[in-house]
Write an enzyme that holds these catalytic residues in place. Structure first.
Site, PDB file in Angstrom:
ATOM      1  N   LYS A  55       0.842  -1.207   0.000  1.00 26.99           N
ATOM      2  CA  LYS A  55       0.000   0.000   0.000  1.00 26.99           C
ATOM      3  C   LYS A  55       0.871   1.249   0.000  1.00 26.99           C
ATOM      4  O   LYS A  55       2.078   1.175   0.287  1.00 26.99           O
ATOM      5  CB  LYS A  55      -0.914  -0.023   1.239  1.00 26.99           C
ATOM      6  CG  LYS A  55      -0.160  -0.002   2.565  1.00 26.99           C
ATOM      7  CD  LYS A  55      -1.078  -0.331   3.733  1.00 26.99           C
ATOM      8  CE  LYS A  55      -0.314  -0.299   5.057  1.00 26.99           C
ATOM      9  NZ  LYS A  55      -1.132  -0.761   6.186  1.00 26.99           N
ATOM     10  N   ARG A 154     -10.662  -0.126  15.127  1.00 24.03           N
ATOM     11  CA  ARG A 154     -10.345   0.632  13.921  1.00 24.03           C
ATOM     12  C   ARG A 154     -11.104   0.063  12.731  1.00 24.03           C
ATOM     13  O   ARG A 154     -11.873   0.749  12.072  1.00 24.03           O
ATOM     14  CB  ARG A 154      -8.822   0.579  13.706  1.00 24.03           C
ATOM     15  CG  ARG A 154      -8.325   1.529  12.675  1.00 24.03           C
ATOM     16  CD  ARG A 154      -6.816   1.483  12.535  1.00 24.03           C
ATOM     17  NE  ARG A 154      -6.331   0.213  11.997  1.00 24.03           N
ATOM     18  CZ  ARG A 154      -5.136   0.043  11.435  1.00 24.03           C
ATOM     19  NH1 ARG A 154      -4.293   1.063  11.356  1.00 24.03           N
ATOM     20  NH2 ARG A 154      -4.762  -1.128  10.971  1.00 24.03           N
ATOM     21  N   TYR A 276      15.945  30.367   9.215  1.00 24.68           N
ATOM     22  CA  TYR A 276      14.732  31.096   9.612  1.00 24.68           C
ATOM     23  C   TYR A 276      14.671  31.271  11.124  1.00 24.68           C
ATOM     24  O   TYR A 276      14.969  30.335  11.879  1.00 24.68           O
ATOM     25  CB  TYR A 276      13.484  30.335   9.170  1.00 24.68           C
ATOM     26  CG  TYR A 276      13.162  30.475   7.706  1.00 24.68           C
ATOM     27  CD1 TYR A 276      12.798  31.716   7.171  1.00 24.68           C
ATOM     28  CD2 TYR A 276      13.213  29.381   6.863  1.00 24.68           C
ATOM     29  CE1 TYR A 276      12.492  31.840   5.823  1.00 24.68           C
ATOM     30  CE2 TYR A 276      12.901  29.502   5.512  1.00 24.68           C
ATOM     31  CZ  TYR A 276      12.541  30.737   5.003  1.00 24.68           C
ATOM     32  OH  TYR A 276      12.239  30.857   3.677  1.00 24.68           O
ATOM     33  N   MET A 324      12.191  24.617   3.386  1.00 28.10           N
ATOM     34  CA  MET A 324      11.407  23.767   2.494  1.00 28.10           C
ATOM     35  C   MET A 324      12.292  22.920   1.569  1.00 28.10           C
ATOM     36  O   MET A 324      12.057  21.736   1.370  1.00 28.10           O
ATOM     37  CB  MET A 324      10.461  24.626   1.646  1.00 28.10           C
ATOM     38  CG  MET A 324       9.512  23.785   0.798  1.00 28.10           C
ATOM     39  SD  MET A 324       8.465  24.771  -0.292  1.00 28.10           S
ATOM     40  CE  MET A 324       7.412  25.596   0.866  1.00 28.10           C
TER      41      MET A 324
HETATM   42  C1  LIG Z   1      -0.309  -1.716   6.842  1.00 23.71           C
HETATM   43  C2  LIG Z   1      -0.875  -3.021   7.290  1.00 23.71           C
HETATM   44  C3  LIG Z   1      -0.060  -4.158   7.355  1.00 23.71           C
HETATM   45  C4  LIG Z   1       1.428  -4.080   7.202  1.00 23.71           C
HETATM   46  O1  LIG Z   1       1.946  -3.587   8.413  1.00 23.71           O
HETATM   47  P1  LIG Z   1       3.505  -3.427   8.691  1.00 23.71           P
HETATM   48  O2  LIG Z   1       3.564  -3.047  10.119  1.00 23.71           O
HETATM   49  O3  LIG Z   1       3.981  -2.361   7.778  1.00 23.71           O
HETATM   50  O4  LIG Z   1       4.125  -4.744   8.406  1.00 23.71           O
HETATM   51  C5  LIG Z   1      -0.660  -5.374   7.639  1.00 23.71           C
HETATM   52  N1  LIG Z   1      -1.983  -5.459   7.881  1.00 23.71           N
HETATM   53  C6  LIG Z   1      -2.796  -4.382   7.859  1.00 23.71           C
HETATM   54  C7  LIG Z   1      -4.236  -4.541   8.154  1.00 23.71           C
HETATM   55  C8  LIG Z   1      -2.264  -3.131   7.583  1.00 23.71           C
HETATM   56  O5  LIG Z   1      -3.051  -2.055   7.587  1.00 23.71           O
END
Ligand SMILES: *Cc1c(COP(=O)(O)O)cnc(C)c1O
Length: 383
Positions: A55, A154, A276, A324
């Site tokens: 992802k 969640r 800055y 930046m």
């Molecule tokens: C992002 C995610 C993972 C991967 O998690 P890592 O800690 O990056 O290995 C696995 N399962 C779910 C549901 C996630 O949201």
């Protein structure tokens, strides 16, 4: 722009036409290290399938380049967050690989998700009902993953939702559950009692549902031991070299290197100030370098105080505020003549990685990695 080459240890080319010269910094992604990390995780979880989470564009490293390498290393199960990410990923992995969409599909995207061959995660009874309606319409069973909330509040079905499915099993008619999953909240803290509790809750909820393989562990969970592996593990961060916990040495290989160009070198006298707000003041003569990476490239301003760059083994503290597009580092300890404008300094390397930068910024390696900016010149090494 992406430049696919095999390179030796230095990314900085003598060739004046090399596009890396036009960028502020060069980000090198070691694809062989990602493959090695996959193999290490796969070997540690030999009783389970080892999926790969790609992802957020493979945590910012480029799913187009990373996913085929993971597939070649043996991954057949890929996880993304959104339907769009899954559709994009289909260009880069074989149609035989399974792509699962963690957030599932919102109502208007369920049909496209399923027709495209993406497997949705069902996170609520509403998503179960929507998929069932689609299965009825398409006239055949549809594959899905069911997520259960085992304590993180969640995603996934609550205890009451699970009870509802147990009492009304027809709600799952037409849905073929290929996996029942949940996610650990405290896996990076092995001693946390929530780990064992979540495993126990997952098993007790799953016992009320149609039999399906279980999945609980992401990267850190893999290192909690075999009981947490179940049928499938879902590492993301560990593939990209992030430490699974802060206990002991990181068993994973470093994946990224970031070399920033020095734009200017200047001499400061006692009392001269930097950046800055003029927050940093020289207490004596200093030599400083302005380098071409800033907060728009993912180096958060909060990291200025504790952060640094490296010139070989020499630590170069950041002085004053991060801008930046640039930051200023102290090069006083490097002998004159050994460093010059157009040289590069390391902001990330094999001994100072995203976890170290995260510590300086008061965040986690995940955030540093996924924040790395889009304007680096990128090199994919060992493709
Ligand atoms: C992002 C995610 C993972 C991967 O998690 P890592 O800690 O990056 O290995 C696995 N399962 C779910 C549901 C996630 O949201």
């Amino acid at each position: 722009m992406v430049w696919m080459v095999a390179v030796a240890s230095s990314c900085v080319s003598a060739n004046p036409d090399w596009p890396g010269h036009r960028a502020g910094a060069v980000l090198t992604v070691d694809l062989a290290a990602i493959a090695a990390n996959y193999r290490l995780l796969d070997a540690r979880t030999s009783g389970a399938l080892c999926a790969a989470v790609v992802k957020a564009d493979a945590y910012g490293l480029g799913a187009a380049q990373v996913a085929p390498v993971l597939e070649q290393a043996g991954a057949r199960d890929f996880f993304v967050a959104h339907v769009d990410e899954g559709l994009a990923l289909q260009q880069w992995v074989s149609p035989k690989s399974q792509i699962t969409v963690l957030h599932g599909a919102r109502p208007d995207a369920v049909e496209e998700c399923v027709r495209s061959g993406l497997r949705p995660v069902l996170n609520s009874l509403e998503q179960v009902t929507q998929l069932q309606a689609l299965a009825k319409r398409l006239g055949g069973p549809l594959d899905a993953v069911l997520q259960l909330d085992t304590g993180m509040s969640r995603f996934g079905l609550s205890q009451a939702d699970v009870r509802c499915l147990a009492q009304e099993p027809e709600r799952l008619a037409g849905i073929s559950l290929s996996l029942i999953m949940s996610h650990l909240a405290c896996a990076d803290t092995p001693a946390h009692p929530a780990n064992a509790e979540q495993l126990q809750v997952l098993q007790s909820y799953a016992a009320q549902l149609p039999k399906a393989p279980l999945s609980l562990a992401a990267s850190s969970g893999i290192f909690l031991g075999e009981a947490f592996h179940q049928a499938l593990v879902r590492p993301g961060a560990a593939l990209y070299g992030i430490a699974p916990n802060s206990y002991g040495p990181n068993p994973l290989s470093a994946v990224v290197k970031l070399q920033a160009h020095i734009l200017q070198i200047r001499r400061l006298s006692k009392g001269d100030r930097v950046g800055y707000g003029l927050t940093w003041r020289a207490d004596g003569p200093r030599r400083v370098a302005t380098i071409a990476t800033g907060y728009a490239d993912g180096f958060a301003r909060q990291g200025a105080e504790q952060g640094c760059a490296w010139f070989g083994a020499q630590r170069l503290p950041i002085l004053g505020r991060i801008s930046m597009d640039s930051m200023t580092v102290d090069i006083s300890d490097i002998p004159e003549g050994q460093i010059a404008a157009d040289d590069t300094v390391d902001l990330l390397n094999t001994s100072y990685g995203v976890d170290a930068v995260a510590e300086a910024e008061g965040t986690i390696g995940y955030e540093v990695l996924t924040s790395l900016g889009g304007r680096y010149h990128r090199i994919y090494k060992n493709n």
